[in-house]
Design an enzyme around this catalytic site. Sequence first.
Site, PDB file in Angstrom:
ATOM      1  CB  SER A  68      22.439  56.921  -9.664  1.00  0.00           C
ATOM      2  OG  SER A  68      23.747  56.485  -9.811  1.00  0.00           O
ATOM      3  CG  ASP A 286      26.725  57.818 -13.537  1.00  0.00           C
ATOM      4  OD1 ASP A 286      26.598  56.790 -12.844  1.00  0.00           O
ATOM      5  OD2 ASP A 286      26.347  58.953 -13.149  1.00  0.00           O
ATOM      6  CD  GLU A 376      33.184  60.648  -6.990  1.00  0.00           C
ATOM      7  OE1 GLU A 376      33.125  61.430  -6.052  1.00  0.00           O
ATOM      8  OE2 GLU A 376      32.173  60.107  -7.485  1.00  0.00           O
ATOM      9  CB  ALA A 377      37.601  55.028  -4.833  1.00  0.00           C
ATOM     10  CG  ASN A 378      32.062  56.263  -6.786  1.00  0.00           C
ATOM     11  OD1 ASN A 378      32.483  56.566  -7.904  1.00  0.00           O
ATOM     12  ND2 ASN A 378      31.338  57.094  -6.051  1.00  0.00           N
ATOM     13  N   GLY A 500      26.469  63.465   1.243  1.00  0.00           N
ATOM     14  CA  GLY A 500      25.633  64.403   0.491  1.00  0.00           C
ATOM     15  C   GLY A 500      24.361  63.748  -0.012  1.00  0.00           C
TER      16      GLY A 500
HETATM   17  C1  16G Z   1      26.783  61.331  -5.733  1.00  0.00           C
HETATM   18  C2  16G Z   1      27.854  61.837  -6.655  1.00  0.00           C
HETATM   19  C3  16G Z   1      29.060  60.929  -6.621  1.00  0.00           C
HETATM   20  C4  16G Z   1      29.538  60.785  -5.186  1.00  0.00           C
HETATM   21  C5  16G Z   1      28.430  60.360  -4.279  1.00  0.00           C
HETATM   22  C6  16G Z   1      28.860  60.466  -2.841  1.00  0.00           C
HETATM   23  C7  16G Z   1      27.525  62.966  -8.782  1.00  0.00           C
HETATM   24  C8  16G Z   1      26.911  62.903 -10.133  1.00  0.00           C
HETATM   25  N1  16G Z   1      27.362  61.896  -8.025  1.00  0.00           N
HETATM   26  O1  16G Z   1      26.291  60.100  -6.151  1.00  0.00           O
HETATM   27  O2  16G Z   1      30.051  61.509  -7.397  1.00  0.00           O
HETATM   28  O3  16G Z   1      30.571  59.834  -5.105  1.00  0.00           O
HETATM   29  O4  16G Z   1      27.327  61.235  -4.439  1.00  0.00           O
HETATM   30  O5  16G Z   1      27.805  60.171  -2.006  1.00  0.00           O
HETATM   31  O6  16G Z   1      28.142  63.940  -8.404  1.00  0.00           O
HETATM   32  P1  16G Z   1      27.845  60.535  -0.479  1.00  0.00           P
HETATM   33  O7  16G Z   1      27.982  62.024  -0.354  1.00  0.00           O
HETATM   34  O8  16G Z   1      26.571  60.000   0.078  1.00  0.00           O
HETATM   35  O9  16G Z   1      29.034  59.833   0.096  1.00  0.00           O
HETATM   36 MG    MG Z   2      25.104  56.541 -11.450  1.00  0.00          MG
END
Ligand code: 16G
Ligand code: MG
Length: 548
Positions: A68, A286, A376-378, A500
């Site tokens: 990604s 995406d 999501e804001a992103n 995460g």
């Molecule tokens: C992943 C998630 C995205 C989320 C991001 C948060 C999917 C397909 N992608 O990229 O939705 O905004 O994690 O990242 O679920 P973080 O937990 O490091 O803040």
């Molecule tokens: Mg992506």
Amino acid sequence: MSINLRTVYAFAREMYPKVSKETIQYGTAGFRGKAELLDSVMFRMGVLATLRSRFREGSVIGVMITASHNPEPDNGVKLIDPKGEMLEPSWEKIATDLVNVSDQDLEQHVAKIIKDNEIDITSSSYVYVGMDNRYHSPRLLKAVADGVIALKGNVREFGIVTTPMMHFFVVAANTKEAYGKPTEEGYYDKLISAFEKLRNGQLENGNYRNRLIFDGANGVGARKMLQFNKRMNKSLDVTVINQGVGPGKINEECGADHVKVQQRPPVGMPIVEPFTRCVSVDGDADRVVYFFTDETGQFRLLDGDRIATLVAGYLMDLIQSCQLDLRLGLVQTAYANGASTDYIVNELKVPVSCVPTGVKHLHHKALEYDIGIYFEANGHGTIVFSDSSKAAISEAAKTNPKAQTLLLVIDLINETVGDAISDMLLVETILNQKGWDVKDWISSYDDLPNQQLKIQVKDRNVIQTTDAERVCVKPEGLQDEINQVVANYKRGRAFVRPSGTEDVVRVYAEASTREDTLQLAYEVGRLVQKLAGGVGPELVNPSNNAHL
Ligand code: 16G
Ligand code: MG
């Protein structure tokens, strides 16, 4: 068909030995890591996808190889379930266990998965696999395909595609093509045909200009946008930058994540008139955000919250003018700007729910509405329509032209997952129909200033949250202290959560002024360092800094 599980072990030992001793986990975005450590992970995910397909009675399972928005050396893999959703959570655990067993234990372990899940190993299985354009992706794709072959599954390779295209192919195949044809052409045809019908030859309208700069992040999105361009015949005039053909690397100084987090334009921007609409997508397309610069040269961002509010307002109007009694709802995460939530609730009068970060949570919640919009804001998001709402809209479309428009909008949307290009085509449709440029769009409400910090701690899992990550329940006392700090700021809001995808704790803060926001983020960051085992350097107090 007889299957000898020894084959799996032989493949693993000879071709895809496990090189890393570190435990890795199937997280919100599947497995991610440095590409050179992922061959055995990919092989095993091929094995798992084959088993999952058999478990789901021969439905097609998708495998997407991508990291990604991560930098070029990284890669990753995620599985796509039959209806286009993310892998079911109970299987995330199976995936994690499977990639972490030793090569010697692999055969036994696969036998156990088969037994525990009562999988008929002699039944047919179908796996679709696609990849992003990182140079190591083809090697990793072969490993996935070998995993499928080791268990005598059927594998179909799609080559370089966006993540949302893979979701589309899986759903198209599993609905026996009711959703579309599971081919690249099938995908372009469905979206472009809906887009052009919605445009109906009207390329400009009011303040809306038919011109757009598209930052492809040197990723798959750039290639596919060029394909769209070839087929669209200037019904949308898109200039693609960061196409991935020059020295630029995927996501480096460009793409949706860079633009959103750094709050500045990507590299490679041509000189454009103020207020020119620009779009950035991430490496696997995406996620999408819009941006522009105003007449003073100031950078302005239109992120996922803005797209969500634009879409919610538009769909609400359409439903009302069709006199359809459908429940429309919007799903956000704690990262949504408070001003966007206020606008949705108070102005648009659309119900809002808040869920934990990660697409699977948003998607799941959105399914509870007749029409569920999630973003999501992103910039990751889409809209899902229930079967009954589709039936009601189809019925109304027999006589009502607005309902016909709504049907075309449904075709334009990739309901299976957030799709940067499909979302962009929808935004363009709405802006065109409203006769809006970015100035009109951004003036619907003012974002609250906001700030994010990453805090390094000994173990990020000491942070536990509840209430869609807005309240921190562990370590004890941290939330009380956050509340006390937040209370000192006008329109202040802050939360902390373990990432995460990275080994850090994230801090989010917003308040009525930029200075307050920075100060609030700093104070909350300090609390995390103090109460959750901070290990990084001390944070710099922005108010001291301002006096330097
Ligand atoms: C992943 C998630 C995205 C989320 C991001 C948060 C999917 C397909 N992608 O990229 O939705 O905004 O994690 O990242 O679920 P973080 O937990 O490091 O803040
Ligand atoms: Mg992506």
